[in-house]
Motif scaffolding. Structure first.
Motif, PDB file in Angstrom:
ATOM      1  N   VAL A   1       0.842  -1.199   0.000  1.00  0.00           N
ATOM      2  CA  VAL A   1       0.000   0.000   0.000  1.00  0.00           C
ATOM      3  C   VAL A   1       0.874   1.245   0.000  1.00  0.00           C
ATOM      4  N   GLN A   2       1.894   1.273   0.822  1.00  0.00           N
ATOM      5  CA  GLN A   2       2.779   2.434   0.875  1.00  0.00           C
ATOM      6  C   GLN A   2       3.486   2.685  -0.451  1.00  0.00           C
ATOM      7  N   ALA A   3       3.787   1.619  -1.169  1.00  0.00           N
ATOM      8  CA  ALA A   3       4.503   1.747  -2.441  1.00  0.00           C
ATOM      9  C   ALA A   3       3.565   1.916  -3.630  1.00  0.00           C
TER      10      ALA A   3
ATOM     11  N   ALA B   1      -4.359   3.865   8.177  1.00  0.00           N
ATOM     12  CA  ALA B   1      -3.094   4.001   8.908  1.00  0.00           C
ATOM     13  C   ALA B   1      -1.992   4.602   8.052  1.00  0.00           C
ATOM     14  N   THR B   2      -1.984   4.277   6.767  1.00  0.00           N
ATOM     15  CA  THR B   2      -0.924   4.776   5.871  1.00  0.00           C
ATOM     16  C   THR B   2      -1.308   6.075   5.184  1.00  0.00           C
ATOM     17  N   GLY B   3      -2.605   6.355   5.118  1.00  0.00           N
ATOM     18  CA  GLY B   3      -3.051   7.527   4.387  1.00  0.00           C
ATOM     19  C   GLY B   3      -2.972   7.349   2.885  1.00  0.00           C
ATOM     20  N   LYS B   4      -2.917   6.102   2.425  1.00  0.00           N
ATOM     21  CA  LYS B   4      -2.810   5.826   0.993  1.00  0.00           C
ATOM     22  C   LYS B   4      -3.832   4.767   0.588  1.00  0.00           C
TER      23      LYS B   4
ATOM     24  N   TRP C   1      -6.888  -5.533  19.084  1.00  0.00           N
ATOM     25  CA  TRP C   1      -5.425  -5.551  18.996  1.00  0.00           C
ATOM     26  C   TRP C   1      -4.855  -5.394  17.588  1.00  0.00           C
ATOM     27  N   LEU C   2      -5.597  -5.803  16.558  1.00  0.00           N
ATOM     28  CA  LEU C   2      -5.017  -5.728  15.216  1.00  0.00           C
ATOM     29  C   LEU C   2      -4.814  -4.295  14.714  1.00  0.00           C
ATOM     30  N   PRO C   3      -5.770  -3.379  14.901  1.00  0.00           N
ATOM     31  CA  PRO C   3      -5.497  -1.993  14.470  1.00  0.00           C
ATOM     32  C   PRO C   3      -4.268  -1.397  15.161  1.00  0.00           C
ATOM     33  N   LYS C   4      -4.071  -1.715  16.436  1.00  0.00           N
ATOM     34  CA  LYS C   4      -2.899  -1.215  17.157  1.00  0.00           C
ATOM     35  C   LYS C   4      -1.611  -1.794  16.588  1.00  0.00           C
ATOM     36  N   LEU C   5      -1.647  -3.062  16.207  1.00  0.00           N
ATOM     37  CA  LEU C   5      -0.465  -3.695  15.619  1.00  0.00           C
ATOM     38  C   LEU C   5      -0.122  -3.051  14.280  1.00  0.00           C
ATOM     39  N   ILE C   6      -1.124  -2.778  13.469  1.00  0.00           N
ATOM     40  CA  ILE C   6      -0.880  -2.128  12.182  1.00  0.00           C
ATOM     41  C   ILE C   6      -0.228  -0.766  12.393  1.00  0.00           C
ATOM     42  N   ASP C   7      -0.742  -0.003  13.356  1.00  0.00           N
ATOM     43  CA  ASP C   7      -0.159   1.316  13.641  1.00  0.00           C
ATOM     44  C   ASP C   7       1.308   1.207  14.049  1.00  0.00           C
ATOM     45  N   LYS C   8       1.641   0.181  14.829  1.00  0.00           N
ATOM     46  CA  LYS C   8       3.024   0.007  15.283  1.00  0.00           C
ATOM     47  C   LYS C   8       3.960  -0.347  14.140  1.00  0.00           C
ATOM     48  N   LYS C   9       3.439  -0.990  13.114  1.00  0.00           N
ATOM     49  CA  LYS C   9       4.282  -1.439  12.015  1.00  0.00           C
ATOM     50  C   LYS C   9       4.490  -0.374  10.940  1.00  0.00           C
ATOM     51  N   ILE C  10       3.823   0.750  11.091  1.00  0.00           N
ATOM     52  CA  ILE C  10       3.966   1.821  10.094  1.00  0.00           C
ATOM     53  C   ILE C  10       4.956   2.877  10.578  1.00  0.00           C
TER      54      ILE C  10
END
Length: 288
Positions: free
Chosen positions: A174-176, A234-237, A279-288
């Motif tokens: 997604v970021q790329a 989370a990524t804004g993309k 817990w999954l949304p928090k994990l995604i935020d930590k990985k960005i």
């Protein structure tokens, strides 16, 4: 308790060992010796090849209250364990998988795969795909072992320490601005965190008398479209999701039909699962 852990130096296996030590157990870890650990003098280490029969028999020179086997992938591996640990273990905890289930499109219960009557075919890890290797290993354990066995069927395990990079695959794509291949964005999937997987293994091995197959997954599920939306926010993309892509862009979560575990049996036995949507949304935020 005197406990043996096959594979305890990374991901949820490492967290399992940390929890067992915190509970005061006498822990030995048996690994290939390729991954360093920071347990210091708190554990005993044995270097083995899991597929080597003689290595297992060396470990079985002593008795164990619990054996955790996180690295058994074939019926041959299971047969070696049964021969070696006969009358030498109080409880054998085998880490199995959602992949034993061939069914799709609904919550899967333990009875949807019956290892007690599954035809056994022998062979090594190279002879079977992942799911069939796990099915056959379960069949061997439940049909041939003379000691109590529990097979913990986990879904995909996620965490900050996940070396497989399956969640990162989606975030990075997604970021790329790269395509992600998903045959069915409306399919539902369940997961479990590496922390919760470790907690469950401690509970099932040292605090529960449950034996047999048991599903272990966080409460709730996500549609894959919802999961991609979490990453978009989370990524804004925007995520570029296509049904057909190049093989290297295919999602590790790309299932054609809903595929998740019913955890009612474990809940009724007394284990309290966390909610995936917490817990999954928090994990995604930590990985960005």
């Amino acid at each position: 308790m005197k406990i043996l852990v096959f594979g305890g130096t990374r991901f949820f296996g490492k967290k399992l060992v940390m929890r067992l030590l915190a509970d005061g157990h006498d822990v030995t870890i048996a690994t290939r010796g390729k991954t360093a650990d920071d347990f210091g003098d708190s554990v005993r280490r044995v270097k083995i090849k899991r597929e080597a029969r003689e290595d297992l028999f060396c470990l079985a020179q002593e008795k164990w209250d619990v054996v955790y086997d996180n690295i058994c992938f074939s019926p041959q591996d299971a047969l070696y364990s049964i021969a070696a640990f006969r009358d030498k273990v109080g409880k054998y905890v085998y880490t199995s998988s959602l992949s034993v289930y061939r069914m799709r499109d609904r919550a899967l219960v333990e009875a949807d795969f019956d290892p007690f009557h599954y035809e056994i075919v022998t062979g090594s890890r190279e002879d079977f795909d992942y799911g069939e290797g796990k099915r056959l290993a379960e069949a061997v354990f439940f049909q041939k072992a003379n000691f109590p066995v529990v097979a913990v069927r986990f879904p995909i395990v996620l965490g900050e320490d996940d070396y497989t990079g399956r969640l990162e695959f989606h975030i990075n794509h997604v970021q790329a601005g790269e395509e992600i291949g998903m045959p069915n964005e409306e399919a539902e999937m369940g997961f479990i965190s590496s922390d919760e997987a470790a907690d469950f293994l401690v509970w099932i091995g040292t605090k529960s008398d449950v034996v047999g197959p048991i599903n272990a997954a966080s409460n709730s599920v996500y549609r894959l479209s919802e999961l991609m939306n979490l990453i978009e926010v989370a990524t804004g993309k925007p995520a570029i999701v296509e049904v057909n892509t190049e093989d290297n862009d295919d999602s590790p979560f790309g299932v054609e039909k809903t595929y998740y575990l019913d955890n009612a049996k474990a809940n009724e036995a007394g284990f309290e699962f966390r909610d995936l949507r917490e817990w999954l949304p928090k994990l995604i935020d930590k990985k960005i």
